[in-house]
Design an enzyme around this catalytic site. Structure first.
Site, mmCIF file in Angstrom:
data_model
loop_
_atom_site.group_PDB
_atom_site.id
_atom_site.type_symbol
_atom_site.label_atom_id
_atom_site.label_comp_id
_atom_site.label_asym_id
_atom_site.label_seq_id
_atom_site.Cartn_x
_atom_site.Cartn_y
_atom_site.Cartn_z
ATOM 1 N N GLU A 1 0.907 -1.267 0.016
ATOM 2 C CA GLU A 1 -0.119 0.171 -0.158
ATOM 3 C C GLU A 1 0.784 1.345 -0.109
ATOM 4 O O GLU A 1 1.954 1.445 0.759
ATOM 5 C CB GLU A 1 -0.955 0.003 1.328
ATOM 6 C CG GLU A 1 -1.830 1.368 1.316
ATOM 7 C CD GLU A 1 -2.731 1.292 2.488
ATOM 8 O OE1 GLU A 1 -3.716 1.850 2.522
ATOM 9 O OE2 GLU A 1 -2.181 0.592 3.701
ATOM 10 N N LYS B 1 -9.271 1.597 -2.440
ATOM 11 C CA LYS B 1 -9.675 1.170 -1.092
ATOM 12 C C LYS B 1 -11.169 1.537 -0.444
ATOM 13 O O LYS B 1 -11.205 2.323 -0.703
ATOM 14 C CB LYS B 1 -8.427 1.612 -0.093
ATOM 15 C CG LYS B 1 -8.364 0.924 1.350
ATOM 16 C CD LYS B 1 -7.613 1.652 2.075
ATOM 17 C CE LYS B 1 -7.425 1.318 3.644
ATOM 18 N NZ LYS B 1 -6.311 2.024 4.147
ATOM 19 N N CYS C 1 -5.117 -3.104 2.848
ATOM 20 C CA CYS C 1 -4.977 -2.677 4.309
ATOM 21 C C CYS C 1 -6.013 -3.112 5.253
ATOM 22 O O CYS C 1 -6.314 -4.112 5.716
ATOM 23 C CB CYS C 1 -4.154 -1.438 4.359
ATOM 24 S SG CYS C 1 -3.358 -1.320 5.947
#
Length: 285
Positions: A42, A114, A155
């Site tokens: 990330e 995300k 994440c």
């Protein structure tokens, strides 16, 4: 068809050009070891807590140095190159935390923004409000590749098992979780969350991570991992520093895991009823 996967561990700084050079060096190392799929962490392009300074160097997708370098590396080595994510400037002034998968010809095969924003307050005083600067994604995808069906997360998404279950039900055999986990949350939950997502869905999990003390002062947990459908850690990196970890991925192991524990097939719809507990003077009927 089995394939060799690599997860690249980095300690990205505040300069996207320097980070692109580090990424290129580590990807070359992975390709030299036979990796046909390579994943970076990330925020490969930049970790910068100062939002004003970050915006000053951000670019849109067409002009981003990490996107350009990722495409070039995929084409140079004939690999599937997965930039776990990088910060992309949007036209409305906000930012996308966006991952890219490039095919061996350098074309973008998939984008993933995300979905879940890291808005938390930790015991050590760390406070994060990702939603203040970033626009959340709203679409999950499973991508059919020559070697596997692949799902995408970034994440904090790993804490939302419904995302992974939906991708598994849609046929994903490999889940990807590039990350920049904080040291505190990583020590508590990183490995157990990754292994849980692998076990409960009977899939491989590949998670390239940021690691160490960064230029902007934050500290990330590292420990990049590749995990099989039975929850076995096939490869892992240390807590700090750059690393390239590799493992052989055999999608046949996914079917074997599903045959042993067919929880995807055995799942059932159900309702949830909220009922009253104890009440004054006795117990609710």
């Amino acid at each position: 068809m089995s394939f060799k996967a690599a997860a690249i561990q980095m300690c990205s700084g505040v300069d996207p050009v320097k980070n692109a050079a580090v990424m290129a060096r580590l990807v070359r190392e992975a390709a030299a070891q036979g990796a046909s799929y390579v994943q970076t962490p990330e925020m490969t392009g930049m970790l910068q807590r100062d939002r004003v300074a970050a915006r000053a160097v951000l670019a849109d997708e067409a002009n981003d140095v990490i996107v350009k370098t990722g495409s070039e590396l995929a084409r140079e080595f004939g690999i599937h190159m997965h930039v776990g994510s990088t910060a992309i400037a949007l036209s409305d002034g906000k930012i996308a935390n966006r991952g890219f998968l490039f095919g061996p010809d350098g074309r973008i095969l998939n984008r993933y923004d995300k979905i879940h924003m890291f808005d938390v307050d930790l015991d050590n005083g760390e406070s994060w409000r990702e939603s203040a600067a970033y626009t959340a994604g709203s679409e999950a995808r499973v991508l059919s590749l020559p070697f596997a069906e692949m799902g995408f997360a970034i994440c904090y998404d790993v804490r939302f098992p419904a995302l992974f279950r939906a991708q598994a039900v849609a046929g994903a055999e490999v889940m990807t979780v590039p990350a920049a986990f904080t040291r505190q949350t990583g020590e508590a939950h990183w490995e157990i969350l990754l292994r849980a997502r692998a076990i409960e869905n009977g899939v491989f999990v590949i998670a390239a991570a940021q690691a160490g003390r960064h230029e902007d002062g934050r500290e990330t947990f590292g420990h990049s991992m590749i995990i099989d459908p039975w929850g076995t850690v096939l490869a892992s990196a240390g807590a700090t520093g750059e690393a390239v970890i590799l493992a052989e991925i055999d999608p046949g192991a996914v079917k074997a895991a599903h045959d042993k524990i067919p929880n995807l097939r055995n799942g059932r719809e159900f309702s949830v009823e909220r009922i009253a507990g104890a009440v004054a003077g006795g117990v609710a009927a």
